[in-house]
Design a protein around this motif. Sequence first.
Motif, short mmCIF file in Angstrom:
data_model
loop_
_atom_site.label_atom_id
_atom_site.label_comp_id
_atom_site.label_asym_id
_atom_site.label_seq_id
_atom_site.Cartn_x
_atom_site.Cartn_y
_atom_site.Cartn_z
N VAL A 378 3.61 6.78 0.87
CA VAL A 378 3.90 5.48 1.46
C VAL A 378 5.19 5.47 2.29
O VAL A 378 5.23 4.87 3.38
CB VAL A 378 3.99 4.40 0.34
CG1 VAL A 378 4.51 3.08 0.89
CG2 VAL A 378 2.64 4.20 -0.32
N THR A 379 6.23 6.15 1.82
CA THR A 379 7.56 6.04 2.45
C THR A 379 7.52 6.34 3.94
O THR A 379 8.06 5.57 4.75
CB THR A 379 8.55 7.01 1.76
OG1 THR A 379 8.65 6.62 0.38
CG2 THR A 379 9.93 6.95 2.40
N ILE A 380 6.91 7.45 4.32
CA ILE A 380 6.91 7.83 5.74
C ILE A 380 5.97 6.90 6.50
O ILE A 380 6.22 6.54 7.66
CB ILE A 380 6.50 9.31 5.90
CG1 ILE A 380 7.44 10.20 5.08
CG2 ILE A 380 6.52 9.71 7.38
CD1 ILE A 380 8.92 10.07 5.38
N ASP A 382 5.59 3.77 5.85
CA ASP A 382 6.37 2.55 6.08
C ASP A 382 7.37 2.72 7.22
O ASP A 382 7.60 1.80 8.00
CB ASP A 382 7.11 2.13 4.80
CG ASP A 382 6.19 1.36 3.85
OD1 ASP A 382 5.10 0.95 4.28
OD2 ASP A 382 6.59 1.17 2.69
N PHE A 383 7.97 3.89 7.29
CA PHE A 383 8.86 4.19 8.43
C PHE A 383 8.09 4.02 9.73
O PHE A 383 8.51 3.31 10.65
CB PHE A 383 9.42 5.61 8.28
CG PHE A 383 9.99 6.20 9.54
CD1 PHE A 383 11.12 5.66 10.14
CD2 PHE A 383 9.38 7.30 10.15
CE1 PHE A 383 11.65 6.21 11.31
CE2 PHE A 383 9.90 7.85 11.32
CZ PHE A 383 11.02 7.30 11.89
N GLU A 386 6.85 0.27 10.35
CA GLU A 386 7.89 -0.72 10.63
C GLU A 386 8.65 -0.44 11.92
O GLU A 386 9.18 -1.36 12.54
CB GLU A 386 8.82 -0.86 9.43
CG GLU A 386 8.15 -1.61 8.28
CD GLU A 386 7.70 -3.01 8.70
OE1 GLU A 386 8.57 -3.82 9.04
OE2 GLU A 386 6.49 -3.25 8.71
N ASN B 296 12.49 2.39 0.37
CA ASN B 296 11.70 2.53 1.60
C ASN B 296 12.17 1.71 2.81
O ASN B 296 12.21 2.24 3.92
CB ASN B 296 10.23 2.19 1.32
CG ASN B 296 9.53 3.32 0.56
OD1 ASN B 296 10.08 4.41 0.41
ND2 ASN B 296 8.35 3.05 0.07
N PRO B 300 13.15 2.47 8.08
CA PRO B 300 12.81 1.88 9.39
C PRO B 300 13.83 0.84 9.86
O PRO B 300 14.04 0.70 11.06
CB PRO B 300 11.44 1.24 9.15
CG PRO B 300 11.31 1.09 7.67
CD PRO B 300 12.11 2.20 7.07
#
Lengths: 455, 334
Positions: A378-380, A382-383, A386, B296, B300
């Motif tokens: 999920v982390t990447i 989400d990057f 977003e 998380n 971003p």
Amino acid sequence: MELRKDYFADVRKDGLNEIGQPRPRLDSPGHVTGKTAYFADRNFPGMLHLKMVRSPHHHARIRSIDTAEAEKHPGVVKVLTARDVPHNVYTILILIQIGPEDETVLADGKVRWKGEAVVAVLAETERAAQEAATKVKVDYEVLPAVFDMEEALKPGAPLVNEYHGQNYYLYDSGECRKVRFGDVEAGFAQADHILEQTYQSSPIEHAPTETTGCVVAPEGNDRFTCYTNTQAMFFTLDNTSIILQMPGSKLHFVGGTVGGGFGGKVDVIVEPIAILGAKLTGRPVCFIYSREEEMQISSPRAAEKVVIKDGVMKDGRIVARKVTGYTDAGAYSRHSPYGAQKGAAHYPGPYTIPNVWIDTYCVYTNRTPSSAMRGFGVTIGDFALEVQMDKLARLIGMDPLEFRFINAYRDGDMKAHRQPTEGAALIECMQEASRAANWPVAEKYMAMSSYRKGA
Amino acid sequence: MAIRRGRGVAAINYPTGMNLGGDPTQALVHSTPTGNFMVTLSSVDLGQGMKQIMAQICAETIGVPTDRVVVDTADTDTGPHCMGTFASRGTHRAGNAVIQAAKEARQVMLEVAAEELEVNASDLETDGKGNIQVKGAPQKSISIFDVALSAHFKRGRSISGRGMFLIPRSYPEKETGAMKPSTCYAHACTVAEVEVDDETGEVTVLTVKNVFEIGRALNPKMVEQQLVGGSWMGISHALYETTEPYYPNRDHGGTDFNQYLMPGPGDLAQTEIIVLERPSADGPFGAKGPGEMCANPQIPAIANAVFDAVGVRIDTLPITPERILRALKAQAAG
């Protein structure tokens, strides 16, 4: 920290005796005074130290292994190779029916990543084990290696892992996990703007204070006690039972006080070989990763690549989103097929989009096997999602925060994987962030709610 | 050449528990002869404080102070099965198992107290301080100490309970991907403020303001430690970390904390944490799993803040000074 009790007060019962109370942790005095016992605090008379001989090549055939010099080294008690391991080819997710078995405890005929375990040396001291390990002679025939997921997926790329037969994980849905919702091409056709962008990431290390390891003691009753810092006791015990072809009743795992995990201690790597060493020597064995092994041998977070194509209207509505995600598993599966498919469940993010197309791939390369890490799958994503949201907002000249309100999911909205949204709170988080960061948004967004009448 | 300031936002959600479920956890609870309670698990405390939270959940359910609960965990000879501590599942899965076990033990405790007080068990309540009393007539009461003694030595009752929690496994439909990945989701929105030196490419994170919605803060101090730590980890992930700094050349990866770049205390931003609680339908006291998602949104948010500051997009992690300078150079070249 500030608890904002005014949000959702209508659905929450406060005023409990113990829950919601900031009780001091009963274990923290032990942690800060050094009294807490970790696995490595166990020390047994006659304990042996295990060190690994590791592959210096990214991909190579093993022509021969000569352990004669190492076995003669003073202090060496036992040298283990692949043929000593009862069930040498394994995969940890076999316990939840995610195969095939694709990894060796000790390399057999081939190495597929630089750092792969080839020979285990057990000696009276750590130093003797380390010195003897340098005397093991392995004759390698170096093979072409592939480090890039795109290269690995091209026809004619070197085959990384014969147990898969191709450089990607084969799901029951085919070469990737798929989500199909609405008609994504019709959505693109109707959109005012299309934006397709690619995001990438590097592997990173969990960096726990305590490195991965275990101490094993053979007991008088033909059982083995394994003091370990695994994040999953029975998962490790059951996999060890398979690898060693030893009934689980012979194994006793003790753990539960761990100096940081972050997902780095759910691979079953140190316990089976250490217990095997204890079984074959009759002596206690410790196998503890050095900091270098922790940082360069233990599984990192996967390198990922995410391609997002969006169709957006001038009024801010996202009408179509297509995501193609690639997870670099490195040479072996470990938990990566699970992580890639978790990504498919996560996209298109916490937004309600009528037309969605998702493909997530788990790709094999000759990089260090990756595995679980905090935010797995999920982390990447989400990057990527977003940053893409920010780009879309600017593309249509809209405030990035307001743009998210327009698309935020709310109770009852159907998600791409066909579950209705329940318990949403994205809007309230954004409203509070707007206040806290002094990032004003239009009043209509501050008046929104995740609740929907009838939902 | 100048120091330029920017801010960025990101909003996310995160599932609690293993993707697609199928990840059980069990718990056992029993009373000692003097009315202390033992929770037996095989779950692992990674340092996040699982033992403490399980003690508070058991205490709340039984109706005793937390210091009368002892958690014995992660011994496979004594503790029943737990899938493991990962996937933000510990509090949610094990917490539910502990509640079920504690409820069963509490029922026996109330039945023994009812016999001692010669009333119906359904008329009894706990005062949260170690006593059981008749509802509406608190002067008629008995200590849990005495109830446990009676259960053990007089009435031959085991004040104990078994708990099991399992979200049944979901199997994705092959062509459409229809599936049930999770039963509850935590949420977050982060605003980050940065300064970027357009001569060196260096990024300084000034402030990180995080709003987290986590279902229920079972122990607010412990929630805070986890959320602050996660927020720092997010900064580290965004700007510093890689095991392969010269990829595709795979040499020169960091081998210790001197070489593997992570922020030190001086690199950490002013961090603000705001917590909202929308209880989840199936969480223990409404709790969701905040353990992973809290690291998380900073990534971003920082990437977007860098763009806001200097007008270049770095779409590959980590966002290093080198990548920023190359992008600025490309931007200047037109």
